[in-house]
Design a protein around this motif. Structure first.
Motif, PDB file in Angstrom:
ATOM      1  N   ASN A 189       9.547  -8.426   7.959  1.00  0.00           N
ATOM      2  CA  ASN A 189       9.429  -7.751   6.674  1.00  0.00           C
ATOM      3  C   ASN A 189      10.241  -6.460   6.765  1.00  0.00           C
ATOM      4  OD1 ASN A 189       8.325  -6.043   4.524  1.00  0.00           O
ATOM      5  ND2 ASN A 189       6.747  -7.623   4.332  1.00  0.00           N
ATOM      6  N   ASP A 190      11.055  -6.207   5.758  1.00  0.00           N
ATOM      7  CA  ASP A 190      11.952  -5.044   5.793  1.00  0.00           C
ATOM      8  C   ASP A 190      11.191  -3.733   6.046  1.00  0.00           C
ATOM      9  OD1 ASP A 190      14.624  -4.187   5.692  1.00  0.00           O
ATOM     10  OD2 ASP A 190      14.372  -3.443   3.657  1.00  0.00           O
ATOM     11  N   PHE A 191       9.908  -3.735   5.703  1.00  0.00           N
ATOM     12  CA  PHE A 191       9.074  -2.558   5.928  1.00  0.00           C
ATOM     13  C   PHE A 191       9.198  -2.051   7.351  1.00  0.00           C
ATOM     14  CE2 PHE A 191       4.873  -0.665   6.952  1.00  0.00           C
ATOM     15  CZ  PHE A 191       4.769   0.266   5.930  1.00  0.00           C
ATOM     16  N   TYR A 192       9.188  -2.948   8.336  1.00  0.00           N
ATOM     17  CA  TYR A 192       9.176  -2.504   9.736  1.00  0.00           C
ATOM     18  C   TYR A 192      10.547  -2.055  10.206  1.00  0.00           C
ATOM     19  CZ  TYR A 192       4.604  -4.411   9.343  1.00  0.00           C
ATOM     20  OH  TYR A 192       3.333  -4.632   8.901  1.00  0.00           O
ATOM     21  N   PHE A 193      11.603  -2.472   9.492  1.00  0.00           N
ATOM     22  CA  PHE A 193      12.939  -1.980   9.821  1.00  0.00           C
ATOM     23  C   PHE A 193      13.158  -0.564   9.285  1.00  0.00           C
ATOM     24  CE2 PHE A 193      13.797  -6.549  10.163  1.00  0.00           C
ATOM     25  CZ  PHE A 193      14.621  -6.596  11.273  1.00  0.00           C
ATOM     26  N   ARG A 194      12.557  -0.274   8.135  1.00  0.00           N
ATOM     27  CA  ARG A 194      12.977   0.916   7.405  1.00  0.00           C
ATOM     28  C   ARG A 194      11.888   1.959   7.178  1.00  0.00           C
ATOM     29  NH1 ARG A 194      18.040  -0.320   6.494  1.00  0.00           N
ATOM     30  NH2 ARG A 194      18.613  -2.388   5.748  1.00  0.00           N
ATOM     31  N   TYR A 195      10.624   1.594   7.336  1.00  0.00           N
ATOM     32  CA  TYR A 195       9.595   2.555   6.952  1.00  0.00           C
ATOM     33  C   TYR A 195       9.623   3.853   7.766  1.00  0.00           C
ATOM     34  CZ  TYR A 195       5.232   4.527   5.324  1.00  0.00           C
ATOM     35  OH  TYR A 195       4.306   5.382   4.803  1.00  0.00           O
ATOM     36  N   PRO A 196       9.801   3.787   9.098  1.00  0.00           N
ATOM     37  CA  PRO A 196       9.883   5.062   9.829  1.00  0.00           C
ATOM     38  C   PRO A 196      11.024   5.951   9.330  1.00  0.00           C
ATOM     39  CG  PRO A 196       9.491   3.269  11.362  1.00  0.00           C
ATOM     40  CD  PRO A 196       9.792   2.645  10.026  1.00  0.00           C
ATOM     41  N   SER A 197      12.174   5.357   9.057  1.00  0.00           N
ATOM     42  CA  SER A 197      13.286   6.149   8.522  1.00  0.00           C
ATOM     43  C   SER A 197      12.949   6.680   7.140  1.00  0.00           C
ATOM     44  CB  SER A 197      14.558   5.314   8.428  1.00  0.00           C
ATOM     45  OG  SER A 197      14.878   4.770   9.675  1.00  0.00           O
ATOM     46  N   PHE A 198      12.294   5.856   6.330  1.00  0.00           N
ATOM     47  CA  PHE A 198      11.906   6.319   5.005  1.00  0.00           C
ATOM     48  C   PHE A 198      11.048   7.570   5.093  1.00  0.00           C
ATOM     49  CE2 PHE A 198       8.120   6.269   2.227  1.00  0.00           C
ATOM     50  CZ  PHE A 198       8.718   6.848   1.118  1.00  0.00           C
ATOM     51  N   GLN A 199      10.055   7.558   5.994  1.00  0.00           N
ATOM     52  CA  GLN A 199       9.179   8.724   6.090  1.00  0.00           C
ATOM     53  C   GLN A 199       9.958   9.959   6.528  1.00  0.00           C
ATOM     54  OE1 GLN A 199       6.638   9.688   4.935  1.00  0.00           O
ATOM     55  NE2 GLN A 199       5.100   8.111   4.709  1.00  0.00           N
ATOM     56  N   ASP A 200      10.939   9.782   7.425  1.00  0.00           N
ATOM     57  CA  ASP A 200      11.753  10.926   7.825  1.00  0.00           C
ATOM     58  C   ASP A 200      12.540  11.474   6.634  1.00  0.00           C
ATOM     59  OD1 ASP A 200      10.774  10.460  10.333  1.00  0.00           O
ATOM     60  OD2 ASP A 200      12.604   9.611  11.137  1.00  0.00           O
ATOM     61  N   ALA A 230       0.837  -1.209   0.000  1.00  0.00           N
ATOM     62  CA  ALA A 230       0.000   0.000   0.000  1.00  0.00           C
ATOM     63  C   ALA A 230       0.868   1.254   0.000  1.00  0.00           C
ATOM     64  CB  ALA A 230      -0.928  -0.009   1.207  1.00  0.00           C
ATOM     65  N   ALA A 231       1.960   1.226   0.767  1.00  0.00           N
ATOM     66  CA  ALA A 231       2.840   2.385   0.799  1.00  0.00           C
ATOM     67  C   ALA A 231       3.486   2.629  -0.563  1.00  0.00           C
ATOM     68  CB  ALA A 231       3.917   2.195   1.869  1.00  0.00           C
ATOM     69  N   ASP A 268      13.696 -12.940 -14.614  1.00  0.00           N
ATOM     70  CA  ASP A 268      12.618 -12.465 -15.481  1.00  0.00           C
ATOM     71  C   ASP A 268      12.867 -11.057 -16.021  1.00  0.00           C
ATOM     72  OD1 ASP A 268      12.336 -11.050 -13.188  1.00  0.00           O
ATOM     73  OD2 ASP A 268      10.312 -11.721 -12.712  1.00  0.00           O
ATOM     74  N   GLY A 269      14.047 -10.499 -15.764  1.00  0.00           N
ATOM     75  CA  GLY A 269      14.373  -9.186 -16.303  1.00  0.00           C
ATOM     76  C   GLY A 269      13.568  -8.054 -15.702  1.00  0.00           C
ATOM     77  N   LYS A 270      12.993  -8.301 -14.520  1.00  0.00           N
ATOM     78  CA  LYS A 270      12.185  -7.256 -13.898  1.00  0.00           C
ATOM     79  C   LYS A 270      12.943  -6.628 -12.720  1.00  0.00           C
ATOM     80  CE  LYS A 270       8.476  -8.433 -16.310  1.00  0.00           C
ATOM     81  NZ  LYS A 270       8.164  -7.701 -17.545  1.00  0.00           N
ATOM     82  N   ILE A 271      12.668  -5.370 -12.482  1.00  0.00           N
ATOM     83  CA  ILE A 271      13.154  -4.688 -11.278  1.00  0.00           C
ATOM     84  C   ILE A 271      12.157  -4.973 -10.168  1.00  0.00           C
ATOM     85  CG2 ILE A 271      13.560  -2.436 -10.226  1.00  0.00           C
ATOM     86  CD1 ILE A 271      14.117  -1.448 -13.178  1.00  0.00           C
ATOM     87  N   LYS A 272      12.636  -5.476  -9.036  1.00  0.00           N
ATOM     88  CA  LYS A 272      11.730  -5.794  -7.931  1.00  0.00           C
ATOM     89  C   LYS A 272      11.920  -4.755  -6.822  1.00  0.00           C
ATOM     90  CE  LYS A 272      10.387  -9.561  -9.996  1.00  0.00           C
ATOM     91  NZ  LYS A 272      10.783 -10.930  -9.701  1.00  0.00           N
ATOM     92  N   ILE A 273      10.874  -3.988  -6.547  1.00  0.00           N
ATOM     93  CA  ILE A 273      11.042  -2.875  -5.602  1.00  0.00           C
ATOM     94  C   ILE A 273      10.378  -3.123  -4.248  1.00  0.00           C
ATOM     95  CG2 ILE A 273      11.305  -1.147  -7.416  1.00  0.00           C
ATOM     96  CD1 ILE A 273       8.439  -0.224  -6.813  1.00  0.00           C
ATOM     97  N   GLY A 274      10.993  -2.521  -3.243  1.00  0.00           N
ATOM     98  CA  GLY A 274      10.482  -2.545  -1.876  1.00  0.00           C
ATOM     99  C   GLY A 274      10.843  -1.232  -1.213  1.00  0.00           C
ATOM    100  N   VAL A 275      10.689  -1.167   0.084  1.00  0.00           N
ATOM    101  CA  VAL A 275      10.861   0.118   0.761  1.00  0.00           C
ATOM    102  C   VAL A 275      12.279   0.651   0.629  1.00  0.00           C
ATOM    103  CG1 VAL A 275      11.326  -0.920   3.036  1.00  0.00           C
ATOM    104  CG2 VAL A 275      10.368   1.377   2.910  1.00  0.00           C
ATOM    105  N   GLU A 276      13.286  -0.239   0.561  1.00  0.00           N
ATOM    106  CA  GLU A 276      14.665   0.249   0.432  1.00  0.00           C
ATOM    107  C   GLU A 276      14.865   0.964  -0.900  1.00  0.00           C
ATOM    108  OE1 GLU A 276      17.608  -2.545   1.717  1.00  0.00           O
ATOM    109  OE2 GLU A 276      19.270  -1.244   1.125  1.00  0.00           O
TER     110      GLU A 276
END
Lengths: 476, 476, 476
Positions: free
Chosen positions: B59-70, A256-257, B122-130
């Motif tokens: 899930n990496d989300f909980y390690f990094r999301y607060p820092s991401f928002q900052d 969602a983010a 598969d030649g795709k870029i896989k994205i996440g919070v990092e």
């Protein structure tokens, strides 16, 4: 030095404090009877945790508190400062926003609690951090409605608007989420479409035919536009938290983010493009930049948790920026002229329409969902009800209708109540002016300009004849 | 009332919207072809999680999301408001910052994705919070460059600057991180040195010999300085998140935050001291307070994750505040006068020089690292490549050179492109003025002052002869 | 154009930089001797983690860092902007707040470290994220004190105030937390009561009988009030993080956030009600809205982690809003007139009194605690000392006395030091004016008005006789 023109405003010295006190005392009594901590915020947590085999970290607080704080900033600073754009209604914008939200969250905890968090063993509402987020969401609907009537209503009216707004919201939300089992993570339908049409309907009932008398106050000055950008940016930046705050733990919040982040980025580009394209020499208009850049966050709300795909989010944002900006250019004037809806902040283009679009996007995405894309377990996790995808899509569409019907119906009903001549609202010529509900330092500009004006008359200087007091006044 | 002096600005009504649309559509197509969710944000997460034996919280989300928002707040509010200090370019500062960042993050997700997150199956870029954090970092380089050319370029030029800036950044980052295996947690070299020299080189190519004609607009007013402090403080407060956002889980993020916190605190004291020492009667200069107080965060970036020790961080901050403030006093005028580099925001003193210093600090700290201090496992965890410490120090120094070379070389190249007379930039006498790219309420001050001026002439009042229209204008 | 009236301010060109440099160098030396990373921020973490059988996520960083960042925003933006309300002291408000906090946190890390985080094996202070939060808390006490003397002291005096304030704070905190074993999660006593009485006592010693000469500067203008609302809202929104930041993991942090959220919401309603009730025609006063709405967060601090119950929080907030607003109406003028305490920001009503109230609420709640409500384990977890509840209540009350005694005693002592005529403070007629410590663009208003004034005299226009330079000056 006092303002030269004596102003006679409404007197709310008894009604306003009375309403505040009565309602706050009612809240205390109702909380005393009904509200308790849930197992994750109760001191019995250590025993509960052991029973459930949780660690401290698996307390929902650590999953949701950072997102909650971001949402909290959106509600109080985001919505509050977004509305400070008027040259002389910044106190009202940020101050009444504060009041509405602080009252609304208490009432929302109760209303939403009765529907969703009631413990049938002891008849108590058990609250935790997710309830706080939902209460913030709920008042967002009322704050959106405030945008339509900004500068034209009294604080007493706003409290009434909020009391009914929260009540309607809770019922509507119950129908959409718990009866229809529709999904609406970011509240495109539940919050934005409902709040938008609620506000527009109220504004329609409260139509002021002579609002033109306040035209000189219905605009921005340079620094008030910069203040408004504070609101815009905090809304824009924290929207990914808004849409992900109550999603499923793990991939739900994560996805969602990402979807919201992308949709919002895309909206910015089309907003700037359309704003420039429709102005002589390509100048940008701050009204569009402040508002339409946010439309992508609204429209991706329902589908935020779905497998919308990154490009899908970009597409949603692309069209939303386009439609919302064109809405400011063509639709807001049309609404005012032909439908008698005076929409101060243009919430139709920022919330109502993008919210409805978001409902449609959600319905389509849900209808197209498959276990190939979501995985067997992921599919069940997101659509937590046993339906095939197209049926779920149909229920999503029905949910959108419910939101709009509640918005329009509730708005007309509440508008009629607010039309009673007992609420202390200002006259048509005194709209958009803090002077009537706030102690403000006297406004030096008119005094100074009037003074120069008199000087000019006295000296009969031909070369200053074009100096016009009224116009100057409007620009400061 | 219209501004008396008719202004003929550039017309970007076709070029600007065209670039926005074409690039946004290109983004949608490229995202459609290349970008997908990574396993932590995909709906197949429940299966992936079970396979990896993770809990939802891992899930990496909980390690990094607060820092991401900052970090997100730093990019949009921090950089945006820091540049609002000009009396009449606040819309451009915060508005074009918004545009650059929103476009840049999309292009950065692609460019960085191809280099770092491509799934060769598969030649795709896989994205996440990092990836989102890295995209924000990447546009930071371009926003730094914007600081050097603030008020002197058109939005079309800014989009071109961003397109090339992000591209160069991604290549430079790939060389530094993946080829040289240098460490740069907070991006002193990758972001700040690169971005700083990129902007300065562009400004050098775009040198405007007659910029003095806009001198009266190149300054602040009281409230614009207060707005700029919003930017300063959000950058200052969230810099610990910036430097720790993509560090190793656990002690890495923890230590980077502590080091940055301390370095920044130390910088504040020396900045205030130098600012006061160099002014008559010890007055403080807002330019220094707004900018140099941040230099410590830049300079501690590379070494943030290292065992720099708390006192080491304080020492870095101490010297950075000192050098950066002296840079504003001596070096910025020198650059303009002798090197023909007009640096509106003084990015040389805030980003370029502290970034280079940060690279040097990083190289020294890396060269001095030992398993005694780091522990066997800690050493391997941080320097994830098999090298002895002095060799790693050498590679760090090489990385700094790469960043500077890319910055200067890329800046000259892009500067030459931006020098083409097709981009709709303003004339020398119209710089630092929002009037040319934004719909602004007419500027009452000149009108009012001019009016008084005429009054004075007409009456030939000797005692008001010293009233000077031009000077007054500059002060408002 | 220069200001017409030549101003001779104090010269702090040597003393101020000297103090900054000496103290910062002292910090570096003391940090070099004493401060190291704790096991959770040290590179040996992987080994420590394995020994303790922790995952990376159980690093305290992930429990507390989001709250830390919220607290950090409160300290720098919240306190800083809250004080920008004066028409011409916004630089001093936000700039000196920045300076005090940046210096104070370093000294606090040392002072608090010696008392609480000293490792007796090697004589080093071991710091982690909780130390950063506590350092921020500690400077909050000094920033509260700054509110009482805002606009009346020099930056050198502020640094002295901070040095002693932090020292006193650390001792007082040690007595309250470690000797009396009182609980004070949100620092109602330790931070707010102490800081409030500390500032008031200093202001009492530094009484300026002729402060009336600066009366025209001791007020707000429209936009400075909007800036102050930024401070108010960030304090209000993040107060749940403030009160929960150092609570127990799990339910402690969760419950503290909920209690604070509710108390603050309730305060808003009563503040608005009282503010309206005491003004003619029910207008609201920005001073109340900016300050008293926060009192509920102060007063719920001590009891935030206790089982105060949601309705208990609402009740605390209700009475705090009421008392604090009435304090602004009646008590601040009384303090100034009869007790010779000039309290610029009204910290008595926002911090001192609500802090004392919070201590009382905490004592009562602690005295009433039972294992029925808390559970056996929860009770031991929160009151981590073996006492029966009423005894704990008594110790809580004793703690409040300690805080107040330290505040008043320390304040008188420091006030006497600050009264020495060596600190470069301004004359009575130059208070509340940035002009004396900051480079500011000349103030156009007086110039312009004076000019018009001369025009009027020259022309002897009777109809402009009522134009009064002094009054005009005060309004801009």
């Amino acid at each position: 030095m006092r303002r030269c023109v004596q102003t006679f405003g409404p007197n709310i010295r008894l009604s306003f404090p009375a309403v505040c006190f009565v309602w706050q005392i009612a809240m205390i009594i109702l909380f005393g009877v009904f509200v308790r901590y849930n197992p994750e915020s109760d001191a019995h947590w250590p025993e509960y945790r052991r029973m459930k085999n949780f660690t401290d970290l698996e307390n929902d607080f650590y999953f949701r508190y950072p997102s909650f704080q971001d949402v909290h900033v959106m509600i109080f600073v985001g919505f509050g400062f977004l509305m400070t754009f008027l040259k002389r209604y910044s106190f009202g914008a940020v101050g009444f926003n504060f009041l509405i939200a602080a009252f609304g969250i208490q009432w929302a905890l109760l209303m939403q609690g009765w529907f969703h968090s009631l413990d049938y063993n002891d008849g108590k509402i058990k609250i935790g951090v997710e309830n706080l987020i939902n209460a913030d969401f709920c008042v967002a609907g009322c704050l959106i409605a405030y945008g339509a009537v900004l500068g034209k209503v009294s604080p007493v009216q706003l409290l009434v608007l909020t009391l009914f707004g929260v009540t309607l919201f809770a019922v509507e939300e119950f129908i959409i989420i718990s009866v229809l089992h529709a999904k609406d993570a970011g509240g495109s339908m539940v919050i934005h479409a409902f709040g938008g049409y609620y506000g527009l309907s109220i504004s329609w009932v409260l139509y002021r035919p002579n609002l033109g008398k306040s035209k000189h106050m219905n605009g921005s000055v340079y620094h008030s536009d910069v203040f408004a950008m504070i609101g815009t940016l905090f809304l824009w930046m924290f929207w990914p938290s808004f849409n992900s705050a109550i999603c499923n733990h793990g991939d739900g919040q994560h996805r969602a983010a990402i979807n919201t982040y992308l949709s919002l980025a895309s909206t910015v580009l089309t907003t700037y493009a359309i704003s420039s394209l429709w102005e002589k020499t390509g100048k940008l208009d701050m009204v569009h930049i402040q508002n339409s850049t946010l439309a992508g966050g609204v429209a991706v709300g329902t589908a935020a948790e779905f497998m919308l795909m990154p490009y899908g989010s970009l597409i949603v944002g692309f069209f939303c920026g386009l439609i919302s900006t064109l809405g400011y250019i063509y639709f807001t004037p049309f609404l005012e002229k032909h439908l008698k809806i005076q929409d101060t902040c243009g919430i139709h283009n920022l919330h109502a329409l993008p919210g409805a679009l978001g409902g449609v996007v959600g319905a389509i995405t849900a209808a197209a969902a498959s276990t190939t894309v979501y995985g067997e377990e992921g599919f069940r996790g997101i659509f937590d009800f046993n339906r095939v995808a197209p049926v779920q899509g149909g229920y999503q569409a029905a949910a959108l209708c419910v939101a709009i019907v509640f918005g329009i119906g509730g708005g007309i009903f509440v508008g009629c109540i607010l039309k009673l001549p007992i609420w202390g609202d200002v006259a048509d010529e005194n709209c958009f002016d803090d002077e009537f509900y706030w102690e403000v330092s006297p406004y030096i500009w008119p005094v100074l300009c009037r003074h120069i004006w008199h000087l000019s008359i006295k000296n009969d200087l031909n070369n200053v004849k074009n100096f016009n007091y009224n116009e100057t006044n409007t620009e400061l």
